[in-house]
Write a protein that holds these residues in place. Structure first.
Motif, short mmCIF file in Angstrom:
data_model
loop_
_atom_site.label_atom_id
_atom_site.label_comp_id
_atom_site.label_asym_id
_atom_site.label_seq_id
_atom_site.Cartn_x
_atom_site.Cartn_y
_atom_site.Cartn_z
N ASN A 1 -6.37 1.32 12.97
CA ASN A 1 -5.42 2.79 12.98
C ASN A 1 -3.80 2.20 13.17
O ASN A 1 -3.04 2.89 13.73
CB ASN A 1 -5.67 3.69 14.10
N SER B 1 -0.15 1.91 12.86
CA SER B 1 0.57 2.69 12.16
C SER B 1 2.07 2.32 13.13
O SER B 1 2.10 1.79 14.03
CB SER B 1 0.36 4.18 12.32
N ASP C 1 0.89 -1.15 -0.05
CA ASP C 1 0.06 0.06 -0.08
C ASP C 1 0.99 1.12 0.00
O ASP C 1 1.57 1.54 1.15
CB ASP C 1 -1.00 0.02 1.17
N LYS D 1 -9.08 -0.80 1.19
CA LYS D 1 -9.85 0.03 2.09
C LYS D 1 -9.69 -0.32 3.61
O LYS D 1 -10.48 -0.66 4.45
CB LYS D 1 -11.21 -0.20 2.08
N ASP D 2 -8.29 -0.33 3.86
CA ASP D 2 -7.72 -0.36 5.35
C ASP D 2 -7.91 -1.96 5.66
O ASP D 2 -8.18 -2.29 7.04
CB ASP D 2 -8.29 0.59 6.35
N LYS D 3 -8.12 -2.85 4.90
CA LYS D 3 -8.35 -4.20 5.19
C LYS D 3 -7.13 -5.04 4.34
O LYS D 3 -6.89 -4.75 3.08
CB LYS D 3 -9.62 -4.68 4.83
#
Length: 316
Positions: A313, A315, A255, A294-296
């Protein structure tokens, strides 16, 4: 499921009968159409069809030839392997203009099915140049030239019985990396015109490539003994977790410049110190592909379909 890709927050999947897309993270799926083509766009018995996002664009690799839809026989005549590109609206696949089909002998194809050989391998695209393996030889074609030419890179050695994959391939600009079946890694800085064997530079002995990807200008090479990374191909670093353990990663995903990896013990992300950090618990066995959208994280399994897990979240 044969392959899964993500593009503009949509998922595209290929199963044995059709191509489908999802705009809601895999909750529902709708068919993707083929543009008007005079021949059958694909044959469900042909095993090398797949979807791939290359150079930021979704492509499909399909057999185009005599319509033998539903045929149980692997015997076919001369056909073209043609590359399709997703339309701007994401609803249609159309053959890439200015790019010829790659004609092959159906007799070779049918024999390869019986022997477990790989007829067509990975597809990679960069700067409108397409690279694909055909019968252990890497070919390329610049869109508009109307001719596939050999890069001179071949793999004539005996194929290991436990490794039915072809070349592992990654391209960024004019830089090309190819991993052969015997564990040798080759590098080209001029689009495949000249090759250098960089295997002696590698700090880790292994026998099999699992995947090669680029994240920015950095290349990541997943092997059966761990993941290696380099910016130039001269100096390599072996990736570990915070405990110093090498992880046997099955599949990689990117990503932007963030790299994810997955194995049966769970999914991982490289942190700011280039250490593997676990971001999900154990995943189902038989992982085929890893995709980020999509954050998955999504995985395709050999027998149990598609699974996903939100990353929240995460990170650092």
């Amino acid at each position: 499921m044969r392959s899964l890709v993500a593009f503009q927050n949509r998922l595209y999947a290929l199963n044995k009968r059709e191509i489908v897309k999802s705009t809601d993270g895999g909750e529902s799926w709708a068919p993707v159409n083929f543009g008007t083509e005079k021949n059958a766009p694909y044959d469900p018995d042909f095993p090398y069809q797949r979807l791939v996002v290359a150079d930021g664009i979704p492509y499909g690799v399909f057999l185009e030839g005599k319509d033998i839809y539903g045929s149980s026989s692997p015997i076919i005549e001369k056909n073209n392997l043609r590359i399709f590109r997703l339309s701007a609206d994401g609803n249609t696949l159309r053959s890439v203009q200015g790019l010829p089909g790659l004609e092959f002998d159906g007799n070779h194809y049918s024999k390869d099915l019986l022997t477990g050989e790989v007829t067509f391998g990975e597809l990679a695209v960069s700067n409108d140049t397409f690279y694909i393996e055909y019968r252990r030889e890497l070919f390329k074609c610049k869109r508009g030239t109307q001719k596939w030419i050999s890069t001179g890179l071949m793999d004539p050695g005996k194929q290991p019985r436990n490794n039915l994959k072809g070349f592992q391939l990654a391209v960024s600009g004019e830089t090309v990396y190819v991993g052969k079946r015997d564990g040798k890694l080759f590098q080209s800085f001029d689009g495949g015109n000249n090759w250098k064997d960089v295997t002696p530079n590698l700090p880790l002995p292994f026998s099999r490539f699992r995947e090669i990807i680029f994240a920015g200008s950095t290349v990541y090479v997943a092997t059966n003994k761990g993941v290696l990374t380099s910016q130039t191909g001269e100096h390599w670093h072996v990736l570990t977790d915070t405990e110093g353990e090498r992880l046997m990663i099955t599949s990689l995903a990117v990503d932007g410049t963030t790299v994810y990896g997955v194995r049966n013990a769970g999914a991982y992300r490289l942190d700011n110190s280039s250490k593997w950090k676990k971001v999900s618990p154990a995943v189902p066995d038989g992982i085929r592909e890893l995709v980020f959208a999509k954050d998955k994280l999504y995985i395709i399994t050999n027998q149990r379909g598609i699974f996903h897990i939100p990353l929240g979240n995460e990170s650092g």
